[in-house]
Design a protein around this motif. Structure first.
Motif, PDB file in Angstrom:
ATOM      1  N   LEU A 129      70.618 -15.308-118.900  1.00 18.01           N
ATOM      2  CA  LEU A 129      69.277 -15.820-119.168  1.00 18.01           C
ATOM      3  C   LEU A 129      69.267 -16.310-120.608  1.00 18.01           C
ATOM      4  O   LEU A 129      69.706 -15.594-121.507  1.00 18.01           O
ATOM      5  CB  LEU A 129      68.236 -14.714-119.012  1.00 18.01           C
ATOM      6  N   ASN A 130      68.735 -17.509-120.835  1.00 19.10           N
ATOM      7  CA  ASN A 130      68.721 -18.085-122.174  1.00 19.10           C
ATOM      8  C   ASN A 130      67.317 -18.548-122.539  1.00 19.10           C
ATOM      9  O   ASN A 130      66.594 -19.086-121.699  1.00 19.10           O
ATOM     10  CB  ASN A 130      69.673 -19.290-122.258  1.00 19.10           C
ATOM     11  N   ALA A 131      66.944 -18.323-123.796  1.00 19.69           N
ATOM     12  CA  ALA A 131      65.698 -18.853-124.340  1.00 19.69           C
ATOM     13  C   ALA A 131      66.011 -19.457-125.699  1.00 19.69           C
ATOM     14  O   ALA A 131      66.385 -18.737-126.623  1.00 19.69           O
ATOM     15  CB  ALA A 131      64.645 -17.761-124.463  1.00 19.69           C
ATOM     16  N   GLY A 132      65.874 -20.771-125.811  1.00 19.22           N
ATOM     17  CA  GLY A 132      66.286 -21.427-127.040  1.00 19.22           C
ATOM     18  C   GLY A 132      67.782 -21.292-127.240  1.00 19.22           C
ATOM     19  O   GLY A 132      68.535 -21.042-126.304  1.00 19.22           O
ATOM     20  N   SER A 133      68.227 -21.423-128.471  1.00 17.67           N
ATOM     21  CA  SER A 133      69.663 -21.346-128.759  1.00 17.67           C
ATOM     22  C   SER A 133      70.101 -19.973-129.243  1.00 17.67           C
ATOM     23  O   SER A 133      71.301 -19.687-129.303  1.00 17.67           O
ATOM     24  CB  SER A 133      70.032 -22.387-129.826  1.00 17.67           C
ATOM     25  N   ALA A 134      69.134 -19.079-129.571  1.00 20.27           N
ATOM     26  CA  ALA A 134      69.494 -17.807-130.208  1.00 20.27           C
ATOM     27  C   ALA A 134      69.374 -16.605-129.291  1.00 20.27           C
ATOM     28  O   ALA A 134      69.903 -15.541-129.605  1.00 20.27           O
ATOM     29  CB  ALA A 134      68.620 -17.584-131.452  1.00 20.27           C
ATOM     30  N   ILE A 135      68.686 -16.732-128.151  1.00 19.17           N
ATOM     31  CA  ILE A 135      68.415 -15.579-127.295  1.00 19.17           C
ATOM     32  C   ILE A 135      69.190 -15.713-125.997  1.00 19.17           C
ATOM     33  O   ILE A 135      69.082 -16.717-125.293  1.00 19.17           O
ATOM     34  CB  ILE A 135      66.912 -15.444-127.016  1.00 19.17           C
ATOM     35  N   ARG A 136      69.968 -14.689-125.673  1.00 20.87           N
ATOM     36  CA  ARG A 136      70.824 -14.724-124.481  1.00 20.87           C
ATOM     37  C   ARG A 136      71.010 -13.304-123.959  1.00 20.87           C
ATOM     38  O   ARG A 136      71.303 -12.383-124.714  1.00 20.87           O
ATOM     39  CB  ARG A 136      72.173 -15.332-124.839  1.00 20.87           C
ATOM     40  N   VAL A 137      70.831 -13.135-122.644  1.00 22.03           N
ATOM     41  CA  VAL A 137      71.025 -11.842-121.995  1.00 22.03           C
ATOM     42  C   VAL A 137      71.811 -12.077-120.718  1.00 22.03           C
ATOM     43  O   VAL A 137      71.356 -12.826-119.842  1.00 22.03           O
ATOM     44  CB  VAL A 137      69.683 -11.172-121.649  1.00 22.03           C
ATOM     45  N   GLY A 138      72.996 -11.480-120.599  1.00 26.56           N
ATOM     46  CA  GLY A 138      73.765 -11.677-119.382  1.00 26.56           C
ATOM     47  C   GLY A 138      75.127 -11.031-119.454  1.00 26.56           C
ATOM     48  O   GLY A 138      75.333 -10.036-120.170  1.00 26.56           O
ATOM     49  N   VAL A 139      76.067 -11.602-118.695  1.00 23.08           N
ATOM     50  CA  VAL A 139      77.422 -11.060-118.618  1.00 23.08           C
ATOM     51  C   VAL A 139      78.436 -12.166-118.866  1.00 23.08           C
ATOM     52  O   VAL A 139      78.189 -13.343-118.597  1.00 23.08           O
ATOM     53  CB  VAL A 139      77.698 -10.410-117.242  1.00 23.08           C
ATOM     54  N   LYS A 140      79.592 -11.781-119.383  1.00 19.91           N
ATOM     55  CA  LYS A 140      80.723 -12.691-119.557  1.00 19.91           C
ATOM     56  C   LYS A 140      81.962 -12.003-119.010  1.00 19.91           C
ATOM     57  O   LYS A 140      81.929 -10.802-118.702  1.00 19.91           O
ATOM     58  CB  LYS A 140      80.901 -13.059-121.028  1.00 19.91           C
ATOM     59  N   GLU A 141      83.045 -12.758-118.877  1.00 20.56           N
ATOM     60  CA  GLU A 141      84.274 -12.223-118.263  1.00 20.56           C
ATOM     61  C   GLU A 141      83.913 -11.492-116.971  1.00 20.56           C
ATOM     62  O   GLU A 141      84.378 -10.388-116.695  1.00 20.56           O
ATOM     63  CB  GLU A 141      84.980 -11.276-119.241  1.00 20.56           C
ATOM     64  N   ALA A 142      83.064 -12.138-116.176  1.00 30.16           N
ATOM     65  CA  ALA A 142      82.384 -11.465-115.069  1.00 30.16           C
ATOM     66  C   ALA A 142      82.999 -11.788-113.720  1.00 30.16           C
ATOM     67  O   ALA A 142      83.511 -12.887-113.492  1.00 30.16           O
ATOM     68  CB  ALA A 142      80.912 -11.865-115.054  1.00 30.16           C
ATOM     69  N   ALA A 143      82.879 -10.805-112.809  1.00 31.71           N
ATOM     70  CA  ALA A 143      83.121 -11.037-111.389  1.00 31.71           C
ATOM     71  C   ALA A 143      81.821 -11.564-110.797  1.00 31.71           C
ATOM     72  O   ALA A 143      80.776 -10.915-110.909  1.00 31.71           O
ATOM     73  CB  ALA A 143      83.537  -9.747-110.700  1.00 31.71           C
ATOM     74  N   ILE A 144      81.890 -12.750-110.186  1.00 32.46           N
ATOM     75  CA  ILE A 144      80.697 -13.375-109.619  1.00 32.46           C
ATOM     76  C   ILE A 144      80.957 -13.736-108.160  1.00 32.46           C
ATOM     77  O   ILE A 144      81.990 -14.335-107.833  1.00 32.46           O
ATOM     78  CB  ILE A 144      80.287 -14.640-110.404  1.00 32.46           C
ATOM     79  N   ALA A 145      80.007 -13.351-107.306  1.00 31.27           N
ATOM     80  CA  ALA A 145      80.007 -13.773-105.911  1.00 31.27           C
ATOM     81  C   ALA A 145      78.702 -14.518-105.656  1.00 31.27           C
ATOM     82  O   ALA A 145      77.616 -13.982-105.884  1.00 31.27           O
ATOM     83  CB  ALA A 145      80.118 -12.572-104.977  1.00 31.27           C
ATOM     84  N   LEU A 146      78.828 -15.757-105.199  1.00 32.71           N
ATOM     85  CA  LEU A 146      77.670 -16.607-104.925  1.00 32.71           C
ATOM     86  C   LEU A 146      77.820 -17.199-103.533  1.00 32.71           C
ATOM     87  O   LEU A 146      78.838 -17.816-103.225  1.00 32.71           O
ATOM     88  CB  LEU A 146      77.570 -17.726-105.968  1.00 32.71           C
ATOM     89  N   MET A 147      76.809 -16.989-102.685  1.00 33.12           N
ATOM     90  CA  MET A 147      76.797 -17.546-101.334  1.00 33.12           C
ATOM     91  C   MET A 147      75.616 -18.497-101.207  1.00 33.12           C
ATOM     92  O   MET A 147      74.472 -18.108-101.439  1.00 33.12           O
ATOM     93  CB  MET A 147      76.687 -16.426-100.291  1.00 33.12           C
ATOM     94  N   ILE A 148      75.913 -19.757-100.876  1.00 31.04           N
ATOM     95  CA  ILE A 148      74.867 -20.765-100.685  1.00 31.04           C
ATOM     96  C   ILE A 148      74.874 -21.168 -99.220  1.00 31.04           C
ATOM     97  O   ILE A 148      75.895 -21.629 -98.705  1.00 31.04           O
ATOM     98  CB  ILE A 148      75.114 -21.996-101.567  1.00 31.04           C
ATOM     99  N   ARG A 149      73.750 -20.989 -98.544  1.00 27.30           N
ATOM    100  CA  ARG A 149      73.662 -21.277 -97.125  1.00 27.30           C
ATOM    101  C   ARG A 149      73.235 -22.718 -96.892  1.00 27.30           C
ATOM    102  O   ARG A 149      72.677 -23.372 -97.775  1.00 27.30           O
ATOM    103  CB  ARG A 149      72.657 -20.317 -96.470  1.00 27.30           C
ATOM    104  N   GLY A 150      73.480 -23.221 -95.676  1.00 29.74           N
ATOM    105  CA  GLY A 150      73.115 -24.593 -95.341  1.00 29.74           C
ATOM    106  C   GLY A 150      71.630 -24.885 -95.448  1.00 29.74           C
ATOM    107  O   GLY A 150      71.226 -26.037 -95.648  1.00 29.74           O
ATOM    108  N   ASP A 151      70.793 -23.843 -95.311  1.00 31.67           N
ATOM    109  CA  ASP A 151      69.345 -24.040 -95.476  1.00 31.67           C
ATOM    110  C   ASP A 151      68.912 -23.934 -96.929  1.00 31.67           C
ATOM    111  O   ASP A 151      67.719 -23.861 -97.225  1.00 31.67           O
ATOM    112  CB  ASP A 151      68.575 -23.038 -94.619  1.00 31.67           C
ATOM    113  N   GLN A 152      69.887 -23.917 -97.858  1.00 32.43           N
ATOM    114  CA  GLN A 152      69.677 -23.908 -99.302  1.00 32.43           C
ATOM    115  C   GLN A 152      69.192 -22.566 -99.840  1.00 32.43           C
ATOM    116  O   GLN A 152      68.783 -22.473-100.996  1.00 32.43           O
ATOM    117  CB  GLN A 152      68.730 -25.026 -99.742  1.00 32.43           C
TER     118      GLN A 152
END
Length: 241
Positions: free
Chosen positions: A33-56
């Protein structure tokens, strides 16, 4: 959240085009999550699983090293873990997505209940300027260009030598406006420790309020099922017992 990195992709065919799935998997990505250039909350060097279905509709889970920058309003900020989850598919997800690239297989867990949107931070410890120290587990969301934080069971303590005043087990709401600054309110179980010159001391209620911006705020911050009030005047730094 913003997702970036190197990914393996795979299509799985469903019974209808709407139930086709695109799997996007990585073991070295980032989600924040980012707000402006100075604020950031999240993960790096991360394991990510993303599933996008045909109905979006889609589901996402990301976990990895903490990636935390809360702007100049914080003297310091650390956390033990951060997880990013999202699911609007209409069903709970509990599986492992795997993509094979030549001889290499990349996999990541996708375990997210339906109707979830959250960035969850555990073991956070942060010093708000020269004011109070915050500690606890927090939920984050982005509202417009601002980052909002909420917690139950947190602490906000002002210490100086042997004196300590603030709250524990607290209901806490905090907002980081994109233009900078910190707006905070916390109330909970009173903590009051004074020098030994005091034979006895008791307190019925303690409220911690902080706002280093020129704008008053009167709202309620809600992340998932957790909600807390945020009502603080402009240019305020107060622990009221």
């Amino acid at each position: 959240v913003t997702v970036s990195g190197n990914f393996g992709l795979k299509k799985t065919t469903g019974a209808t085009p709407a139930t086709d799935e695109l799997w996007v998997v990585s073991q070295s990505a980032a989600a924040s999550l980012n707000a402006g250039s100075a604020i950031r909350v999240g993960v790096k060097e991360a394991a990510i699983a993303l599933m996008i279905r045909g109905d979006q509709k889609l589901a996402l889970q990301a976990s990895g090293a903490v990636d935390l920058a809360l702007g100049s309003g914080f003297a310091s900020a650390t956390a033990t873990s951060v997880s990013v989850v999202f699911n609007n598919t209409g069903v709970d997800q509990d599986r492992v997505l795997a993509v094979t690239l030549g001889t290499q297989t990349i996999s990541a867990a996708l375990k997210v209940v339906d109707n979830t949107t959250a960035v969850l931070m555990e073991g956070m410890s942060a010093q708000v300027g020269g004011f109070v120290r915050l500690a606890g587990n927090f939920g984050f969301r982005k509202q417009g260009d601002d980052i909002q934080m909420v917690a139950q069971g947190a602490s906000a303590l002002l210490t100086a030598g042997g004196v300590e005043v603030g709250v524990t087990g607290a209901e806490l709401a905090l907002m980081l406006p994109a233009q900078g600054g910190v707006q905070l309110q916390a109330s909970g179980t009173p903590v009051l420790t004074l020098p030994t010159a005091f034979a006895s001391v008791s307190v019925a209620k303690v409220t911690v309020s902080y706002n280093n911006t020129a704008n008053a705020v009167d709202t309620r911050v809600t992340v998932g099922s957790v909600s807390a009030p945020l009502t603080v005047g402009a240019n305020t730094a107060a622990v009221v017992a």
